[in-house]
Design a protein around this motif. Sequence first.
Motif, mmCIF file in Angstrom:
data_model
loop_
_atom_site.group_PDB
_atom_site.id
_atom_site.type_symbol
_atom_site.label_atom_id
_atom_site.label_comp_id
_atom_site.label_asym_id
_atom_site.label_seq_id
_atom_site.Cartn_x
_atom_site.Cartn_y
_atom_site.Cartn_z
ATOM 1 N N ALA A 1 0.838 -1.210 0.000
ATOM 2 C CA ALA A 1 0.000 0.000 0.000
ATOM 3 C C ALA A 1 0.867 1.251 0.000
ATOM 4 O O ALA A 1 0.562 2.233 -0.686
ATOM 5 C CB ALA A 1 -0.930 -0.009 1.205
ATOM 6 N N LEU A 2 1.966 1.249 0.771
ATOM 7 C CA LEU A 2 2.877 2.398 0.792
ATOM 8 C C LEU A 2 3.504 2.609 -0.587
ATOM 9 O O LEU A 2 3.659 3.754 -1.040
ATOM 10 C CB LEU A 2 3.956 2.200 1.858
ATOM 11 C CG LEU A 2 3.486 2.271 3.307
ATOM 12 C CD1 LEU A 2 4.590 1.821 4.258
ATOM 13 C CD2 LEU A 2 3.003 3.664 3.672
ATOM 14 N N LEU A 3 3.861 1.525 -1.254
ATOM 15 C CA LEU A 3 4.434 1.641 -2.592
ATOM 16 C C LEU A 3 3.410 2.184 -3.583
ATOM 17 O O LEU A 3 3.747 3.012 -4.435
ATOM 18 C CB LEU A 3 4.973 0.286 -3.054
ATOM 19 C CG LEU A 3 6.179 -0.233 -2.270
ATOM 20 C CD1 LEU A 3 6.513 -1.654 -2.695
ATOM 21 C CD2 LEU A 3 7.381 0.686 -2.426
ATOM 22 N N GLU B 1 6.386 10.016 6.039
ATOM 23 C CA GLU B 1 6.459 11.450 5.755
ATOM 24 C C GLU B 1 7.383 12.161 6.736
ATOM 25 O O GLU B 1 8.173 13.019 6.330
ATOM 26 C CB GLU B 1 5.061 12.065 5.788
ATOM 27 C CG GLU B 1 4.195 11.632 4.633
ATOM 28 C CD GLU B 1 2.730 12.019 4.776
ATOM 29 O OE1 GLU B 1 2.323 12.475 5.866
ATOM 30 O OE2 GLU B 1 1.989 11.858 3.794
ATOM 31 N N CYS B 2 7.287 11.818 8.011
ATOM 32 C CA CYS B 2 8.157 12.451 9.018
ATOM 33 C C CYS B 2 9.624 12.185 8.726
ATOM 34 O O CYS B 2 10.448 13.095 8.756
ATOM 35 C CB CYS B 2 7.811 11.951 10.421
ATOM 36 S SG CYS B 2 6.293 12.648 11.085
ATOM 37 N N LYS B 3 9.951 10.922 8.457
ATOM 38 C CA LYS B 3 11.361 10.565 8.281
ATOM 39 C C LYS B 3 11.908 10.984 6.925
ATOM 40 O O LYS B 3 12.982 11.573 6.844
ATOM 41 C CB LYS B 3 11.563 9.066 8.487
ATOM 42 C CG LYS B 3 13.013 8.673 8.361
ATOM 43 C CD LYS B 3 13.302 7.259 8.774
ATOM 44 C CE LYS B 3 14.797 6.994 8.674
ATOM 45 N NZ LYS B 3 15.152 5.679 9.092
ATOM 46 N N GLY C 1 -2.403 4.498 8.062
ATOM 47 C CA GLY C 1 -2.274 5.949 8.182
ATOM 48 C C GLY C 1 -1.067 6.360 8.997
ATOM 49 O O GLY C 1 -0.346 7.303 8.656
ATOM 50 N N LEU C 2 -0.811 5.618 10.085
ATOM 51 C CA LEU C 2 0.359 5.927 10.915
ATOM 52 C C LEU C 2 1.665 5.547 10.221
ATOM 53 O O LEU C 2 2.677 6.235 10.373
ATOM 54 C CB LEU C 2 0.246 5.246 12.276
ATOM 55 C CG LEU C 2 -0.836 5.825 13.186
ATOM 56 C CD1 LEU C 2 -0.945 5.025 14.475
ATOM 57 C CD2 LEU C 2 -0.562 7.291 13.493
ATOM 58 N N CYS D 1 5.547 5.852 -2.127
ATOM 59 C CA CYS D 1 6.722 5.866 -1.259
ATOM 60 C C CYS D 1 7.902 5.236 -1.997
ATOM 61 O O CYS D 1 7.734 4.339 -2.817
ATOM 62 C CB CYS D 1 6.454 5.078 0.031
ATOM 63 S SG CYS D 1 5.171 5.809 1.065
ATOM 64 N N VAL D 2 9.101 5.706 -1.689
ATOM 65 C CA VAL D 2 10.316 5.211 -2.330
ATOM 66 C C VAL D 2 10.576 3.773 -1.869
ATOM 67 O O VAL D 2 10.646 3.514 -0.664
ATOM 68 C CB VAL D 2 11.518 6.120 -1.967
ATOM 69 C CG1 VAL D 2 12.808 5.573 -2.550
ATOM 70 C CG2 VAL D 2 11.265 7.546 -2.415
#
Length: 159
Positions: free
Chosen positions: A51-53, A107-109, A100-101, A57-58
């Motif tokens: 899902a992140l990909l 995003e934070c990192k 979501g977390l 997301c890289v």
Amino acid sequence: RLKSIAGLLDVGDVQSILLDARTMTTDKAVGYCFSADMDGVTWGADDARLALLVWGCVPDAVDAVWVQNHFQWIVWSSVSLARWLPAQWCKFWSAEHVLGLLRHRYECKYELGERLALRRVLEVDAAPQRLIVLCITSIMGSRADTRVEVTDGWYSIQA
């Protein structure tokens, strides 16, 4: 396997969810899978990585090790919140919340370049005398050789 994330929310046998919540440990959290539908399809860390990909997301940033570490601590802390606030358990105990977390941590990192205090100490970018709040997640060993695992909710160390 990757279906609509919204379809993963509030699905599954409530009794098994409650049992999962009562018996969750940090060791169980890393391999935990949410029930994604009534046919027995589950959703876990590997699905979260996919899902992140899909979100863009890289791939090198969200490798399996990174996702499993953060999945473990998000699941563990989410179930802890669900136990603490049982009237709101479905707010914290869902695949949608965990995803979501995970995205927030990415995003934070990687987009904002933020690092928590424990990570900065471990990477020797902050003094080890720095005051930080940690949570004891497990106590291991015998009385003569006791070790503890502590976490800031993002990373853990044994002390």
